[in-house]
Write a protein that holds these residues in place. Sequence first.
Motif, PDB file in Angstrom:
ATOM      1  N   GLY A   1      54.391  82.624  54.481  1.00 28.18           N
ATOM      2  CA  GLY A   1      53.035  83.065  54.782  1.00 28.18           C
ATOM      3  C   GLY A   1      52.199  81.976  55.423  1.00 28.18           C
ATOM      4  O   GLY A   1      51.410  82.238  56.344  1.00 28.18           O
ATOM      5  N   MET A   2      52.365  80.744  54.967  1.00 27.81           N
ATOM      6  CA  MET A   2      51.608  79.635  55.562  1.00 27.81           C
ATOM      7  C   MET A   2      52.012  79.419  57.019  1.00 27.81           C
ATOM      8  O   MET A   2      51.162  79.159  57.877  1.00 27.81           O
ATOM      9  N   ASN A   3      53.316  79.520  57.306  1.00 26.38           N
ATOM     10  CA  ASN A   3      53.758  79.392  58.696  1.00 26.38           C
ATOM     11  C   ASN A   3      53.197  80.523  59.556  1.00 26.38           C
ATOM     12  O   ASN A   3      52.812  80.305  60.723  1.00 26.38           O
ATOM     13  N   LEU A   4      53.174  81.728  59.000  1.00 23.77           N
ATOM     14  CA  LEU A   4      52.617  82.863  59.733  1.00 23.77           C
ATOM     15  C   LEU A   4      51.142  82.627  60.049  1.00 23.77           C
ATOM     16  O   LEU A   4      50.702  82.801  61.197  1.00 23.77           O
ATOM     17  N   VAL A   5      50.375  82.216  59.053  1.00 25.28           N
ATOM     18  CA  VAL A   5      48.945  81.963  59.255  1.00 25.28           C
ATOM     19  C   VAL A   5      48.724  80.835  60.255  1.00 25.28           C
ATOM     20  O   VAL A   5      47.802  80.889  61.096  1.00 25.28           O
ATOM     21  N   LYS A   6      49.568  79.815  60.193  1.00 23.66           N
ATOM     22  CA  LYS A   6      49.438  78.689  61.121  1.00 23.66           C
ATOM     23  C   LYS A   6      49.449  79.169  62.564  1.00 23.66           C
ATOM     24  O   LYS A   6      48.608  78.736  63.386  1.00 23.66           O
ATOM     25  N   LEU A   7      50.356  80.075  62.905  1.00 26.32           N
ATOM     26  CA  LEU A   7      50.428  80.552  64.286  1.00 26.32           C
ATOM     27  C   LEU A   7      49.362  81.599  64.587  1.00 26.32           C
ATOM     28  O   LEU A   7      48.881  81.683  65.727  1.00 26.32           O
ATOM     29  N   LEU A   8      48.986  82.383  63.597  1.00 25.90           N
ATOM     30  CA  LEU A   8      47.910  83.352  63.826  1.00 25.90           C
ATOM     31  C   LEU A   8      46.600  82.643  64.162  1.00 25.90           C
ATOM     32  O   LEU A   8      45.805  83.125  64.983  1.00 25.90           O
ATOM     33  N   LEU A   9      46.374  81.496  63.538  1.00 28.29           N
ATOM     34  CA  LEU A   9      45.129  80.747  63.760  1.00 28.29           C
ATOM     35  C   LEU A   9      45.229  79.755  64.906  1.00 28.29           C
ATOM     36  O   LEU A   9      44.223  79.137  65.290  1.00 28.29           O
TER      37      LEU A   9
END
Length: 353
Positions: free
Chosen positions: A309-317
Motif C-alpha cells: 500500500g505504501m508503494n502504491l500511495v508513493k506513485l499515486l502522489l
Amino acid sequence: MPATKVTFVLPDIARTATGGAKMVFIYSNYLASKGFDVTICFDCQCMLRQFPIPSFVRRMASRMLVCHRPTWFDLNPKVKKKCIFKIDDSTMPESDHVVATWVGSARPVASLSSAKGKKHYFIQDYEIWDTPASVVEDTYRLGMSNIVVSDWLFNIVTHASGIEPRKVKNPIDDNIFYAEACTRYEHEVALLYHPGSHKGFADALDALIYAHELVPDLVVNVFGGPKRPGCLPDWCHYTRNASQEQLRNIYSRSSIFLCATVNEGFALTCPEAMFCGCALVSTDFQGVHEYADPTCSLLSPVHDSVALGMNLVKLLLDPKEARRLASLGSDYAKRECSMKRALEAINREFEVG
C-alpha cells in the motif's frame, strides 16, 4: 506432403481467461498459420460435476461448451477442438506431436502410444498447490521434451530432471497490448481479481483500502472471470470476462497496475499492463523477475500489504515518478517478453520450416 499434426491437451474448456490457456491458444494459432494441422483436446472428465445432473447430460453439455468456447480469445477457426473425457489412446488423435499442459496430464500423455506423436510437456508453473512437490518433479523425469516459460522454472526443471528444458518465455502480443491514445488518469489503478489464495487478492484489497484513505479520488479498475466479489468496495469498478480490447483500454487509462501475487509462475497480466504503459507495483514473487526488477518497478515482500500500500500511495502522489517507472518498465518487459523470440523457440521445438 501432409501437414504436420500437433495436439495440445487442456483441462476443461477455459470458459474464462487464464494465462495458461492463452499461451496454448496463441501457439495453436501460430502453428495453424504455418500450415500445421492443430487440435486442442479439452479433457472434460471433471467438468460440470458440481451439478446434480446425469452423466450423459453432463457430457452433452461439455461437448456443447467445447464447440462454442472460448469467447474471450479469437481462436483461429483452422484449429480443431475436441471434447474428451480421459486421456488415452482411444480418445487422442494420431499426431506428430502431442503436448501435456498441466501436471495432471503429464503421465497420461507420457503413456500414449508412439502413434500419438512425440511427447512434449509445457510447464507453466510449479504446480505444488494441490500436488506434493516430489510428485510434480517426478513428471519432469517422464522422458518428454520439457518446455518452460520462465528462468526460475528452467532452474527447477533442470535440477529435478538433470536435463535442460526448452525455454519459451511467455510473450506479449504488442499488436494487442499497447498504449491507446486515451487519457491516462494519475489516480487510476488496475488489477486482476482471482479467488485463488496464491493470487493474494486479500492483500491487494488491504493495500487499496489504505491508499483510498490517503487518496480519496482513487479509481480502481478490477477485472476477472468470476462474478463481482462481495468484498469489493463500491468505489471499485469491476469488469467480468474482459475481452483483450477491454483489457487494453483498462491498462491504457490506468497509471498503475497492482499485483499482490503470493506464488505464481508468471502473472501474465503484469507485463500486459506494462506494455500498455502502466507502472508496476507488485509483490516480490518469483515470476515477476521474468519481466521486471527494482530499477523499473516497486516491489514489496509477499503478504506485506502495508508495504504494498505504501508503494502504491508513493506513485499515486508522485505521478512523475509513476511515468518514469512506467517508461522503464515498458522497455524492460518488451525486451523480456518478445513475441519474436518466443516464436523462434516454438519453431525449434516443433521443427517449423
